[in-house]
Write an enzyme that holds these catalytic residues in place. Structure first.
Site, PDB file in Angstrom:
ATOM      1  CG  ASN A   6      12.800  43.128  75.847  1.00 38.96           C
ATOM      2  OD1 ASN A   6      11.910  43.365  75.037  1.00 38.96           O
ATOM      3  ND2 ASN A   6      13.369  44.077  76.564  1.00 38.96           N
ATOM      4  CG  ASP A   8      10.645  45.877  74.559  1.00 39.56           C
ATOM      5  OD1 ASP A   8       9.703  45.494  75.262  1.00 39.56           O
ATOM      6  OD2 ASP A   8      11.623  46.508  74.992  1.00 39.56           O
ATOM      7  CG  HIS A   9      12.845  44.856  69.411  1.00 39.91           C
ATOM      8  ND1 HIS A   9      12.618  46.207  69.217  1.00 39.91           N
ATOM      9  CD2 HIS A   9      13.816  44.763  70.339  1.00 39.91           C
ATOM     10  CE1 HIS A   9      13.469  46.892  69.981  1.00 39.91           C
ATOM     11  NE2 HIS A   9      14.200  46.050  70.668  1.00 39.91           N
ATOM     12  CG  HIS A  42      11.803  49.780  77.721  1.00 36.84           C
ATOM     13  ND1 HIS A  42      13.080  50.120  77.340  1.00 36.84           N
ATOM     14  CD2 HIS A  42      11.306  50.874  78.349  1.00 36.84           C
ATOM     15  CE1 HIS A  42      13.340  51.365  77.723  1.00 36.84           C
ATOM     16  NE2 HIS A  42      12.268  51.848  78.333  1.00 36.84           N
ATOM     17  NE  ARG A  44      12.948  52.422  73.946  1.00 37.29           N
ATOM     18  CZ  ARG A  44      14.022  53.095  74.345  1.00 37.29           C
ATOM     19  NH1 ARG A  44      13.935  54.367  74.689  1.00 37.29           N
ATOM     20  NH2 ARG A  44      15.195  52.501  74.368  1.00 37.29           N
ATOM     21  NE  ARG A  48      11.764  54.346  70.640  1.00 37.52           N
ATOM     22  CZ  ARG A  48      13.040  54.689  70.797  1.00 37.52           C
ATOM     23  NH1 ARG A  48      13.987  53.832  70.473  1.00 37.52           N
ATOM     24  NH2 ARG A  48      13.375  55.878  71.236  1.00 37.52           N
ATOM     25  CG  HIS A  49       9.138  48.896  71.565  1.00 34.89           C
ATOM     26  ND1 HIS A  49       8.897  48.973  72.911  1.00 34.89           N
ATOM     27  CD2 HIS A  49      10.461  49.139  71.399  1.00 34.89           C
ATOM     28  CE1 HIS A  49      10.036  49.220  73.534  1.00 34.89           C
ATOM     29  NE2 HIS A  49      11.008  49.351  72.649  1.00 34.89           N
ATOM     30  CD  GLU A  70      14.012  46.260  80.170  1.00 36.31           C
ATOM     31  OE1 GLU A  70      15.012  45.602  80.434  1.00 36.31           O
ATOM     32  OE2 GLU A  70      13.754  46.681  79.027  1.00 36.31           O
ATOM     33  CB  THR A 100      18.673  50.578  71.626  1.00 39.20           C
ATOM     34  OG1 THR A 100      18.312  49.655  72.649  1.00 39.20           O
ATOM     35  CG2 THR A 100      20.182  50.567  71.443  1.00 39.20           C
ATOM     36  CB  THR A 101      18.635  51.353  76.834  1.00 42.81           C
ATOM     37  OG1 THR A 101      17.229  51.130  76.658  1.00 42.81           O
ATOM     38  CG2 THR A 101      18.900  51.972  78.185  1.00 42.81           C
ATOM     39  CD  GLU A 151      18.620  43.880  82.899  1.00 42.12           C
ATOM     40  OE1 GLU A 151      17.503  43.766  83.450  1.00 42.12           O
ATOM     41  OE2 GLU A 151      18.771  43.875  81.668  1.00 42.12           O
ATOM     42  CG  HIS A 191      21.221  46.811  75.846  1.00 43.18           C
ATOM     43  ND1 HIS A 191      19.937  47.279  75.747  1.00 43.18           N
ATOM     44  CD2 HIS A 191      21.890  47.326  74.800  1.00 43.18           C
ATOM     45  CE1 HIS A 191      19.838  48.078  74.701  1.00 43.18           C
ATOM     46  NE2 HIS A 191      21.006  48.111  74.105  1.00 43.18           N
ATOM     47  CG  HIS A 214      17.429  43.399  68.362  1.00 41.21           C
ATOM     48  ND1 HIS A 214      18.417  42.906  67.539  1.00 41.21           N
ATOM     49  CD2 HIS A 214      16.625  44.158  67.579  1.00 41.21           C
ATOM     50  CE1 HIS A 214      18.221  43.355  66.320  1.00 41.21           C
ATOM     51  NE2 HIS A 214      17.145  44.122  66.315  1.00 41.21           N
TER      52      HIS A 214
HETATM   53  C1  LIG Z   1      16.589  48.610  78.731  1.00 48.03           C
HETATM   54  C2  LIG Z   1      16.813  47.725  77.583  1.00 48.03           C
HETATM   55  O1  LIG Z   1      17.897  47.307  77.364  1.00 48.03           O
HETATM   56  C3  LIG Z   1      15.656  47.339  76.763  1.00 48.03           C
HETATM   57  O2  LIG Z   1      14.605  48.114  77.010  1.00 48.03           O
HETATM   58  C4  LIG Z   1      15.735  46.933  75.386  1.00 48.03           C
HETATM   59  O3  LIG Z   1      16.884  46.977  74.759  1.00 48.03           O
HETATM   60  C5  LIG Z   1      14.499  47.247  74.576  1.00 48.03           C
HETATM   61  O4  LIG Z   1      14.695  47.681  73.308  1.00 48.03           O
HETATM   62  P1  LIG Z   1      14.860  49.216  72.854  1.00 48.03           P
HETATM   63  O5  LIG Z   1      15.993  49.792  73.654  1.00 48.03           O
HETATM   64  O6  LIG Z   1      15.207  49.072  71.419  1.00 48.03           O
HETATM   65  O7  LIG Z   1      13.579  49.930  73.104  1.00 48.03           O
HETATM   66  N1  LIG Z   2      17.385  44.809  79.693  1.00 44.21           N
HETATM   67  C1  LIG Z   2      17.842  44.263  78.478  1.00 44.21           C
HETATM   68  C2  LIG Z   2      16.736  43.688  77.701  1.00 44.21           C
HETATM   69  O1  LIG Z   2      15.636  43.576  78.177  1.00 44.21           O
HETATM   70  C3  LIG Z   2      16.960  43.185  76.325  1.00 44.21           C
HETATM   71  O2  LIG Z   2      17.829  43.961  75.569  1.00 44.21           O
HETATM   72  P1  LIG Z   2      18.097  43.558  74.041  1.00 44.21           P
HETATM   73  O3  LIG Z   2      18.462  42.083  74.040  1.00 44.21           O
HETATM   74  O4  LIG Z   2      16.827  43.786  73.286  1.00 44.21           O
HETATM   75  O5  LIG Z   2      19.227  44.418  73.618  1.00 44.21           O
END
Ligand SMILES: CC(=O)[C@@H](O)[C@H](O)COP(=O)(O)O
Ligand SMILES: NCC(=O)COP(=O)(O)O
Length: 243
Positions: A6, A8-9, A42, A44, A48-49, A70, A100-101, A151, A191, A214
């Site tokens: 993932n 996102d960060h 993801h 969102r 935010r990211h 996501e 976070t989720t 998931e 997660h 993350h």
């Molecule tokens: C659904 C999920 O678990 C992810 O989308 C993930 O953790 C992304 O990071 P944020 O929840 O911090 O947006």
């Molecule tokens: N669905 C979980 C994901 O994509 C990653 O979650 P995280 O490791 O950023 O908490």
């Protein structure tokens, strides 16, 4: 076992300055070369990211491995997904104010809505997974709304404050994974997984894919992204004795 990285960060750091670096698409390419089996992101609602433009660029750039988008089950997101066509959409709950989720999607209470929503995505050749808590009623409801995969949210396990609580959460994940698999669903998890807590989850044989973000991105600051992906993949394959 597959590893979905993932990204996102990477975008979270970029958005801290509203600038152009670091680029999550470049991160996705590095992750792909380092052995990621999928790129997860993801989009969102509050952006935010990950931004809409990142999604388009990911689609044009990542060809060798699948994209797992996501998103919250909203009309806006459905249009974007149908336009971009990721290989998979994972439907997740979203609360604007959350850090976070925080939990899984409550499929039980949204069955009629989700059934129609999922049909439209599948009609467009997008496979759909539901991000749910490891509960039998959520798994049963997931089957009823017509998905092939779930998931399991590992957040409660990852955030457990004592060994006893963590063990209990791990048992809950094992039981749910077995139940979902017996019912014919593909089972993924993710997660809050880190280099120190991933192996017990990776050794649940019914789970075929982990999505981790993350911790990989956090440690890439020190190790570089390629090494961070390689180390995580090695840990999960070791746990499965697949190395
Ligand atoms: C659904 C999920 O678990 C992810 O989308 C993930 O953790 C992304 O990071 P944020 O929840 O911090 O947006
Ligand atoms: N669905 C979980 C994901 O994509 C990653 O979650 P995280 O490791 O950023 O908490």
């Amino acid at each position: 076992m597959r590893l979905g990285v993932n990204i996102d960060h990477i975008a979270t750091v970029r958005e801290a300055r509203k600038t152009y670096e670091p680029d999550p698409v470049k991160g996705a390419l590095i992750a792909q070369d380092a052995g990621a089996d999928q790129i997860t992101f993801h989009l969102r609602e509050d952006r935010r990211h990950i931004q809409d433009e990142d999604v388009l660029r990911l689609r044009c750039t990542i060809k060798r491995i699948p994209l797992n988008m996501e998103m919250a089950p909203t009309e806006e997101m459905k249009k974007i997904a149908i336009d971009v066509k990721p290989e998979r959409v994972t439907l997740v709950p979203e609360k604007r104010e959350e850090v976070t989720t925080e939990g899984g999607l409550d499929v039980v209470s949204m069955k009629d809505y989700l059934e129609k929503y999922i049909k439209e995505l599948r009609k467009n050749n997008i496979s759909v997974a539901l991000f749910i808590d490891p509960e039998e009623d959520q798994i049963d409801a997931s089957l009823q709304v017509g998905v092939d995969a779930v998931e399991l949210h590992t957040g409660e396990y990852a955030n457990a404050s004592t060994d006893i609580k963590r063990k209990k959460e791990l048992e809950r994940l094992k039981k749910a994974a077995k139940y979902a698999k017996e019912k014919g669903l593909d089972v993924f998890a993710g997660h809050g997984l880190t280099y120190t807590n991933v192996q017990p989850v990776a050794s649940i044989m019914e789970i075929e894919e982990l999505n981790i973000g993350h911790s990989i991105i956090a440690n890439s600051i020190f190790w570089g992204l390629e090494e961070a992906v390689r180390k995580m993949k090695k840990l999960i394959l070791e746990a499965r004795r697949e190395l």
